[in-house]
Motif scaffolding. Structure first.
Motif, PDB file in Angstrom:
ATOM      1  N   VAL A 200       0.842  -1.202   0.000  1.00 43.23           N
ATOM      2  CA  VAL A 200       0.000   0.000   0.000  1.00 43.23           C
ATOM      3  C   VAL A 200       0.873   1.245   0.000  1.00 43.23           C
ATOM      4  N   HIS A 201       1.884   1.265   0.840  1.00 46.14           N
ATOM      5  CA  HIS A 201       2.786   2.423   0.903  1.00 46.14           C
ATOM      6  C   HIS A 201       3.507   2.623  -0.422  1.00 46.14           C
ATOM      7  N   ARG A 202       3.974   1.536  -1.018  1.00 44.07           N
ATOM      8  CA  ARG A 202       4.684   1.616  -2.289  1.00 44.07           C
ATOM      9  C   ARG A 202       3.773   2.196  -3.380  1.00 44.07           C
ATOM     10  N   LEU A 203       2.523   1.741  -3.414  1.00 40.38           N
ATOM     11  CA  LEU A 203       1.576   2.239  -4.406  1.00 40.38           C
ATOM     12  C   LEU A 203       1.266   3.714  -4.170  1.00 40.38           C
ATOM     13  N   ASN A 204       1.058   4.098  -2.925  1.00 41.19           N
ATOM     14  CA  ASN A 204       0.764   5.498  -2.622  1.00 41.19           C
ATOM     15  C   ASN A 204       1.918   6.407  -3.016  1.00 41.19           C
ATOM     16  N   GLU A 205       3.136   5.969  -2.764  1.00 44.88           N
ATOM     17  CA  GLU A 205       4.306   6.751  -3.158  1.00 44.88           C
ATOM     18  C   GLU A 205       4.394   6.881  -4.676  1.00 44.88           C
ATOM     19  N   PHE A 206       4.121   5.803  -5.368  1.00 46.58           N
ATOM     20  CA  PHE A 206       4.183   5.806  -6.823  1.00 46.58           C
ATOM     21  C   PHE A 206       3.178   6.806  -7.409  1.00 46.58           C
ATOM     22  N   VAL A 207       1.933   6.771  -6.917  1.00 45.64           N
ATOM     23  CA  VAL A 207       0.893   7.663  -7.445  1.00 45.64           C
ATOM     24  C   VAL A 207       1.196   9.117  -7.102  1.00 45.64           C
ATOM     25  N   SER A 208       1.644   9.372  -5.886  1.00 43.49           N
ATOM     26  CA  SER A 208       1.880  10.753  -5.468  1.00 43.49           C
ATOM     27  C   SER A 208       2.962  11.428  -6.297  1.00 43.49           C
ATOM     28  N   GLN A 209       3.876  10.649  -6.847  1.00 41.57           N
ATOM     29  CA  GLN A 209       4.933  11.210  -7.677  1.00 41.57           C
ATOM     30  C   GLN A 209       4.449  11.590  -9.076  1.00 41.57           C
ATOM     31  N   ARG A 210       3.278  11.067  -9.474  1.00 40.38           N
ATOM     32  CA  ARG A 210       2.811  11.284 -10.845  1.00 40.38           C
ATOM     33  C   ARG A 210       1.594  12.183 -10.957  1.00 40.38           C
ATOM     34  N   PHE A 211       0.792  12.272  -9.897  1.00 38.94           N
ATOM     35  CA  PHE A 211      -0.420  13.087  -9.940  1.00 38.94           C
ATOM     36  C   PHE A 211      -0.468  13.976  -8.706  1.00 38.94           C
ATOM     37  N   ARG A 212      -0.850  15.227  -8.899  1.00 41.79           N
ATOM     38  CA  ARG A 212      -0.993  16.159  -7.780  1.00 41.79           C
ATOM     39  C   ARG A 212      -2.422  16.071  -7.259  1.00 41.79           C
ATOM     40  N   ILE A 213      -2.713  14.992  -6.555  1.00 44.24           N
ATOM     41  CA  ILE A 213      -4.073  14.724  -6.105  1.00 44.24           C
ATOM     42  C   ILE A 213      -4.058  14.137  -4.711  1.00 44.24           C
ATOM     43  N   GLY A 214      -5.223  14.246  -4.038  1.00 44.01           N
ATOM     44  CA  GLY A 214      -5.406  13.477  -2.833  1.00 44.01           C
ATOM     45  C   GLY A 214      -5.549  12.007  -3.206  1.00 44.01           C
ATOM     46  N   TRP A 215      -4.893  11.147  -2.460  1.00 48.57           N
ATOM     47  CA  TRP A 215      -4.871   9.728  -2.850  1.00 48.57           C
ATOM     48  C   TRP A 215      -4.542   8.872  -1.652  1.00 48.57           C
ATOM     49  N   ARG A 216      -5.220   7.730  -1.551  1.00 50.41           N
ATOM     50  CA  ARG A 216      -4.853   6.763  -0.526  1.00 50.41           C
ATOM     51  C   ARG A 216      -5.353   5.382  -0.903  1.00 50.41           C
ATOM     52  N   ALA A 217      -4.456   4.528  -1.374  1.00 46.38           N
ATOM     53  CA  ALA A 217      -4.772   3.109  -1.467  1.00 46.38           C
ATOM     54  C   ALA A 217      -4.882   2.575  -0.041  1.00 46.38           C
ATOM     55  N   ARG A 218      -5.609   1.462   0.131  1.00 47.16           N
ATOM     56  CA  ARG A 218      -5.875   0.974   1.479  1.00 47.16           C
ATOM     57  C   ARG A 218      -5.782  -0.539   1.541  1.00 47.16           C
ATOM     58  N   LEU A 219      -5.672  -1.019   2.770  1.00 41.75           N
ATOM     59  CA  LEU A 219      -5.817  -2.437   3.047  1.00 41.75           C
ATOM     60  C   LEU A 219      -7.303  -2.797   3.071  1.00 41.75           C
TER      61      LEU A 219
END
Length: 283
Positions: A200-219
């Motif tokens: 989850v952390h890895r995915l959140n880091e990946f998305v945050s680097q590409r889009f300037r948006i609120g984002w949170r993948a979850r368990l």
């Protein structure tokens, strides 16, 4: 989708999640930046194209359940995104021709495209609204005659919750929808998830680097928590690809040749997936 997450930039040079998703499901409303972003994501998560397409196939099965099996005739597609086959109204009208469908979004691009592309039909509307402010949205829909809250509603919140970073905000919104709709109403929900906190952390880091948006993948357990009183129908919540699979359902549109090389990757490895299912408010 801060939580001004439904307001994407209109620049064609900046990829947006709505257009990236549209590309992944074989749509036509995207630009080069969106295609490159989708392919870049697939280079890191090869299963992501499959996951997007599985989510769209789940939409068909959920709407079919609402319209055919439950006789629901009013639908809200909450955070609808860009039109892409199959659209909610196409499925709903196949099984219940009198169905009224309201597509709700805040993204100006989505609203403009939706109103331009959808065939004029008083059973279908594209509505500007914030799905995380259901008290305002539902009041507007009732006052405009788009929805009757004394009758069951079929609602979809597909691949939207990951764009709302605050659990409490999701919980409050879903609680309000529960309180407002009639018993016998249904909710289809999905959001990007992984089975480990590290992923989850890895995915959140990946998305945050590409889009300037609120984002949170979850368990999965975090998603279960914000769903509140909504009751899952069989077979319960999980990877939406496994929710009442139907190999005979209509396929979705082919993706272009560059994207096709990633098709089937989820059968080899699936670190991320759309977690969700169909829930209801008991009679």
């Amino acid at each position: 989708m801060a939580d001004d997450s439904f307001l994407w930039e209109l620049s064609v040079d900046v990829p947006t999640p709505a257009r990236v998703y549209n590309y992944s499901i074989g749509g036509k409303d995207h630009f080069s930046a969106d295609r490159e972003a989708a392919l870049s994501a697939a280079s890191q998560y090869p299963e992501v194209i499959d996951v997007s397409r599985e989510n769209r196939l789940f939409l068909y099965r959920a709407v079919r359940l609402f319209a055919r099996d439950q006789g629901i005739s009013q639908f809200l597609d909450l955070g609808s995104g860009l039109p892409g086959s199959p659209n909610v109204h196409e499925v709903a009208h196949e099984f219940n021709p009198v169905s009224r469908v309201s597509y709700v979004d805040r993204d100006p691009m989505v609203l403009a495209h939706g109103r331009a592309l959808l065939v004029p039909d008083d059973r279908v509307a594209v509505v500007e609204g914030d799905v995380m402010r259901p008290e305002v949205l539902l009041d507007d829909l009732v006052s405009s005659g788009r929805i009757d809250l004394s009758q069951p509603v079929g609602m979809l919140l597909l691949s939207v919750p990951q764009f709302v970073a605050q659990d409490r905000r999701l919980s409050r919104a879903l609680e309000h929808y529960w309180d407002a709709v009639a018993p016998g109403s249904y909710l289809a929900v999905s959001q990007l998830a992984a089975l480990s906190q590290a992923e989850v952390h890895r995915l959140n880091e990946f998305v945050s680097q590409r889009f300037r948006i609120g984002w949170r993948a979850r368990l999965p357990e975090e998603i279960n928590a914000y769903l509140g009183k909504w009751v899952p129908v069989e077979p319960g919540l999980g990877d939406v690809d496994a929710w009442r699979p139907d190999p005979t359902q209509p396929p979705i549109t082919d993706i272009d040749e560059r994207g096709q090389r990633f098709l089937g990757a989820s059968r080899r490895q699936k670190r991320i997936f759309e977690y969700g299912g169909v829930l209801y408010k008991p009679e």
